[in-house]
Design an enzyme around this catalytic site. Structure first.
Site, PDB file in Angstrom:
ATOM      1  N   GLN A 199      -7.850  -4.475   9.668  1.00 38.32           N
ATOM      2  CA  GLN A 199      -6.816  -4.046  10.618  1.00 38.32           C
ATOM      3  C   GLN A 199      -7.274  -2.849  11.451  1.00 38.32           C
ATOM      4  O   GLN A 199      -6.446  -2.096  11.966  1.00 38.32           O
ATOM      5  CB  GLN A 199      -5.519  -3.705   9.876  1.00 38.32           C
ATOM      6  CG  GLN A 199      -4.879  -4.915   9.206  1.00 38.32           C
ATOM      7  CD  GLN A 199      -3.479  -4.605   8.690  1.00 38.32           C
ATOM      8  OE1 GLN A 199      -2.523  -4.445   9.441  1.00 38.32           O
ATOM      9  NE2 GLN A 199      -3.355  -4.530   7.373  1.00 38.32           N
TER      10      GLN A 199
ATOM     11  N   LYS B  30       0.823  -1.217   0.000  1.00 38.49           N
ATOM     12  CA  LYS B  30       0.000   0.000   0.000  1.00 38.49           C
ATOM     13  C   LYS B  30       0.856   1.265   0.000  1.00 38.49           C
ATOM     14  O   LYS B  30       0.514   2.247  -0.676  1.00 38.49           O
ATOM     15  CB  LYS B  30      -0.960  -0.001   1.176  1.00 38.49           C
ATOM     16  CG  LYS B  30      -0.342   0.216   2.552  1.00 38.49           C
ATOM     17  CD  LYS B  30      -1.388   0.301   3.638  1.00 38.49           C
ATOM     18  CE  LYS B  30      -0.753   0.497   5.007  1.00 38.49           C
ATOM     19  NZ  LYS B  30      -0.081   1.802   5.136  1.00 38.49           N
ATOM     20  N   THR B  31       1.963   1.254   0.750  1.00 38.71           N
ATOM     21  CA  THR B  31       2.825   2.443   0.800  1.00 38.71           C
ATOM     22  C   THR B  31       3.424   2.710  -0.578  1.00 38.71           C
ATOM     23  O   THR B  31       3.477   3.857  -1.036  1.00 38.71           O
ATOM     24  CB  THR B  31       3.946   2.251   1.839  1.00 38.71           C
ATOM     25  OG1 THR B  31       3.354   1.989   3.115  1.00 38.71           O
ATOM     26  CG2 THR B  31       4.814   3.499   1.939  1.00 38.71           C
TER      27      THR B  31
ATOM     28  N   ARG C  18       2.075 -10.157  10.871  1.00 40.81           N
ATOM     29  CA  ARG C  18       3.388  -9.531  11.098  1.00 40.81           C
ATOM     30  C   ARG C  18       4.504 -10.486  10.683  1.00 40.81           C
ATOM     31  O   ARG C  18       5.635 -10.061  10.461  1.00 40.81           O
ATOM     32  CB  ARG C  18       3.596  -9.191  12.589  1.00 40.81           C
ATOM     33  CG  ARG C  18       2.642  -8.198  13.225  1.00 40.81           C
ATOM     34  CD  ARG C  18       2.419  -6.939  12.436  1.00 40.81           C
ATOM     35  NE  ARG C  18       1.261  -7.079  11.552  1.00 40.81           N
ATOM     36  CZ  ARG C  18       1.005  -6.310  10.496  1.00 40.81           C
ATOM     37  NH1 ARG C  18       1.860  -5.378  10.164  1.00 40.81           N
ATOM     38  NH2 ARG C  18      -0.067  -6.486   9.760  1.00 40.81           N
TER      39      ARG C  18
ATOM     40  N   ASP D 216      -3.755   7.753   4.368  1.00 41.57           N
ATOM     41  CA  ASP D 216      -3.279   6.399   4.664  1.00 41.57           C
ATOM     42  C   ASP D 216      -3.963   5.899   5.933  1.00 41.57           C
ATOM     43  O   ASP D 216      -4.361   6.691   6.794  1.00 41.57           O
ATOM     44  CB  ASP D 216      -1.763   6.441   4.849  1.00 41.57           C
ATOM     45  CG  ASP D 216      -1.142   5.061   4.923  1.00 41.57           C
ATOM     46  OD1 ASP D 216      -1.759   4.100   4.413  1.00 41.57           O
ATOM     47  OD2 ASP D 216      -0.042   4.933   5.494  1.00 41.57           O
ATOM     48  N   GLU D 217      -4.094   4.592   6.078  1.00 40.74           N
ATOM     49  CA  GLU D 217      -4.678   3.963   7.280  1.00 40.74           C
ATOM     50  C   GLU D 217      -6.071   4.537   7.592  1.00 40.74           C
ATOM     51  O   GLU D 217      -6.383   4.889   8.734  1.00 40.74           O
ATOM     52  CB  GLU D 217      -3.749   4.151   8.493  1.00 40.74           C
ATOM     53  CG  GLU D 217      -2.334   3.644   8.310  1.00 40.74           C
ATOM     54  CD  GLU D 217      -2.209   2.124   8.338  1.00 40.74           C
ATOM     55  OE1 GLU D 217      -3.256   1.442   8.365  1.00 40.74           O
ATOM     56  OE2 GLU D 217      -1.076   1.617   8.330  1.00 40.74           O
TER      57      GLU D 217
END
Length: 704
Positions: free
Chosen positions: A244, A33-34, A598, A213-214
């Site tokens: 998330q 995504k980044t 993770r 973002d997020e």
């Protein structure tokens, strides 16, 4: 010109090149995504020709903002100005620097942190209780745009009437002292724009393309702010993962991402489901787990890395055996040459780390406990920050009273009370009193000559430091220590905490910041520090010093991170997931999903039959339902080892300790008891371990 688009997969490319109208990029964990959002920003500037100053990219952490800015700038060749890429709260801070005067406030405001808020509330009402509830409610009121008057009007119980009145006093205090708190950084810009539509229109025309973002972590105020910024257009692109969303306890609303298409009509959705982080085995378990949630938009991660190793299940009889099992597996990894920094242990409840720390110390495994005490909330660092605040505004009695006797200056309680009476009578600050020479005889009469001389000297020193900062912001810190002598005073104390080391660490942070931006004002430096969500500067310094170890942290702290080898401990019902009133089962499951994803190469899951928690032994614990839902709990291994319950760990009446007894501690070794006291029903021992005296609960030692 478009070389940076070549590395994107089909959906990433589509997301990066879709520029007009509202867009939701539903990006799974590890799906790039980044990379996608920074490439989209570069595409807007480099390929479409949008001026960088007409873009705005918002995220939640300084670390993420810095990483995204570096990536985007590496793809942009001829931008005369960098695009604005920052956190929501940093944007609010910048906004208030331009527009806070619309509220009748001064531009040199100072940003509170959580510790300041506690001090202010205690000053308003010394008998205030329970303080955490009051702080939580005031924050909730602000994040819901509820005024003190509305809070009082709607209060259904006497307790909440009291909180509403304290809220009103708190707001008056902030206004009078020209302070803003963390929630104000979102609330005040919204109030200004709602009351001045022309400002909202101006900013909406300025920021023609907005990215977030997020997005799953946004709250009511953040979405309200975005709607105001999109007043003249609908070019809003948000990136997020509903699976998330794990921060409801601090106001995040999963409904914001679930309802994006309702809030912004005609919105498109593009899913990023190719995962570049984890193996298929890990992702299959994560996908099965999260599929049990009802409130989700729906997506399925697919690994690009192949099958990978099976998920390892560790079943232990007790917390000690669990820690031993985890430590032995980590030892094996370290013996294979794997770096400790590539290994993490995650837990849902912070208290579970104790047995782990003890075992790691015993086994000689290097570890770093992440997210415990925040560096900038340590008392010695708060003292320096209070000095800096007084230098920004000598009339800041709130900060002055914290440091008036740090280092000790012999200003007694009675003198301070009399000074306070004078400030109230003459409606000025302590500095305001001393600034008027005609007031000096009265002040001396009230507090005595010695305290008067000491304070007069202090104010002269502070004025000299103000000039020193103007002359040389970089060299100022040496002058500050030379004048105030905090380190010298602490070196004379016998405190076990390395407070001098912490202060020197802070001074280095200051120097580095000033080197990067020599024109930074002292209030700007303070406000930037207050915005930091964790020990970012200190972590950077630790990396430079080469410190590393196995990362031990809560699942919440792990979000956004990744490790080759991940251990998740405490997977029992009631521990992970939590249980009881007010627990959101779906959010607990999302926490599990975050924890699983993770891991890059191998995932280890552990659960126990019984563990000690809050003084009680929880027997016959059931394995977490998440183990079954994820498909991991198929073959259950036998407990690693049944650790016998040592009489020493649970003392009985026959084990009563007395002064002079020799005892053994698993980590500290042999010592002799010098004092025995009771603390809340527990026995506390003062033990001399070869000249090092420690206070230890009796549960952690046994007699020789």
């Amino acid at each position: 010109m478009q070389d940076f688009l070549k590395d994107l997969n089909q959906n990433q490319h589509k997301a990066a090149t879709t520029i007009d109208g509202p867009l939701l990029i539903l990006a799974g964990a590890g799906s790039g995504k980044t990379k996608t959002i920074t490439t989209r920003l570069a595409y807007l500037i480099e390929c479409i020709g949008i001026p960088p100053e007409n873009t705005l990219t918002l995220t939640f952490t300084n670390k993420a903002a810095n990483e995204m800015q570096q990536r985007a700038l590496s793809m942009i060749s001829n931008a005369p100005h960098p695009p604005l890429l920052c956190t929501f709260h940093k944007f609010g801070l910048l906004f208030l620097k331009f527009y806070i005067t619309e509220l009748g406030r001064k531009v040199n405001f100072i940003l509170n942190d959580s510790d300041d808020t506690k001090r202010i509330l205690k000053e308003i009402n010394k008998d205030i209780a329970p303080l955490p509830l009051v702080i939580s409610e005031i924050s909730r009121y602000k994040n819901s745009q509820i005024t003190p008057q509305e809070a009082l009007k709607w209060a259904m119980e006497e307790k909440y009437e009291h909180i509403a009145k304290v809220y009103a006093q708190y707001q008056e205090f902030l206004f009078a002292k020209n302070l803003v708190d963390f929630d104000d950084l979102l609330l005040l810009p919204i109030e200004i724009m709602q009351n001045n539509p022309k400002i909202a229109e101006h900013l909406s025309q300025k920021y023609q393309y907005i990215m977030v973002d997020e997005y799953q972590d946004t709250n009511f105020l953040q979405v309200t702010l975005l709607k105001l910024l999109c007043l003249k257009h609908q070019n809003l692109c948000v990136v997020g993962d509903d699976d998330q969303s794990i921060y409801s306890w601090r106001g995040a609303m999963i409904s914001n991402i679930l309802n994006f298409q309702k809030d912004f009509k005609g919105a498109k959705t593009i899913k990023l489901e190719e995962n570049y982080r984890s193996t298929s085995t890990i992702l299959n378990a994560a996908n099965k787990l999260i599929a049990n949630n009802k409130e989700r938009l729906g997506k399925k991660l697919k690994s690009t890395l192949g099958e990978g190793k099976d998920i390892a299940l560790i079943h232990a009889s007790s917390a000690q055996a669990e820690a031993q099992g985890i430590a032995s597996r980590i030892k094996e990894l370290l013996d294979r040459g794997i770096s400790a920094k590539n290994i993490a242990v995650l837990f849902r409840i912070n208290a579970l780390s104790r047995s782990l720390e003890e075992e790691f110390n015993r086994a000689g495994i290097p570890y770093v406990l992440v997210g415990t005490i925040r560096f900038y909330e340590r008392s010695e660092i708060k003292d320096i920050l209070s000095y800096f605040r007084v230098l920004v505004d000598l009339n800041d009695d709130f900060s002055l009273l914290r440091i008036i006797n740090k280092p000790k200056r012999g200003i007694g309680k009675t003198s301070l009370e009399r000074l306070n009476e004078l400030t109230k009578h003459y409606q000025t600050s302590i500095f305001g009193l001393f600034a008027e020479e005609k007031m000096h005889p009265l002040i001396q009469e009230k507090i005595g000559k010695k305290p008067f001389d000491v304070l007069l000297k202090l104010f002269n020193t502070l004025k000299e430091l103000q000039e020193a900062f103007k002359e040389s912001p970089l060299g100022f810190i040496e002058k500050f220590e030379e004048s105030i002598r905090l380190c010298e005073a602490l070196e004379k104390s016998k405190d076990e905490i390395d407070r001098v080391g912490n202060i020197e660490e802070f001074y280095e942070v200051y120097r580095e910041r000033m080197k990067r931006n020599p024109f930074l004002g002292l209030e700007d430096f303070l406000n930037e520090l207050a915005l930091r969500s964790d020990q970012e500067d200190v972590e950077m310094r630790q990396e430079q010093k080469g410190l590393e170890g196995v990362s031990c942290m809560s699942v919440h702290s792990s979000k956004g991170l990744e490790f080759d080898y991940v251990f998740i401990m405490g997977l029992e019902e009631g521990f992970f997931p939590l249980s009881g009133d007010g627990v959101d089962r779906e959010e607990e499951r999302r926490l599990g999903y975050v924890a699983f994803t993770r891991a890059k190469k191998e995932l280890f899951l552990s659960y126990v039959d019984h563990r000690r928690y809050r003084g009680d032994i929880r027997e016959d614990l059931a394995p977490s339902t998440f183990l079954k839902e994820s498909g991991v709990l198929k073959t259950i291994s036998k407990p690693i080892s049944k650790v016998p319950s040592k009489k020493s760990l649970i003392p009985t009446q026959n084990d009563a300790f007395k002064k002079g007894d020799c005892v053994i501690h698993n980590i500290l070794g042999a010592g002799r008891i010098v004092e025995v006291t009771r603390d809340g029903g527990k026995t506390k021992l003062k033990i001399n371990f070869g000249g090092m005296v420690k206070n230890i609960y009796a549960d952690y030692v046994h007699k020789v």
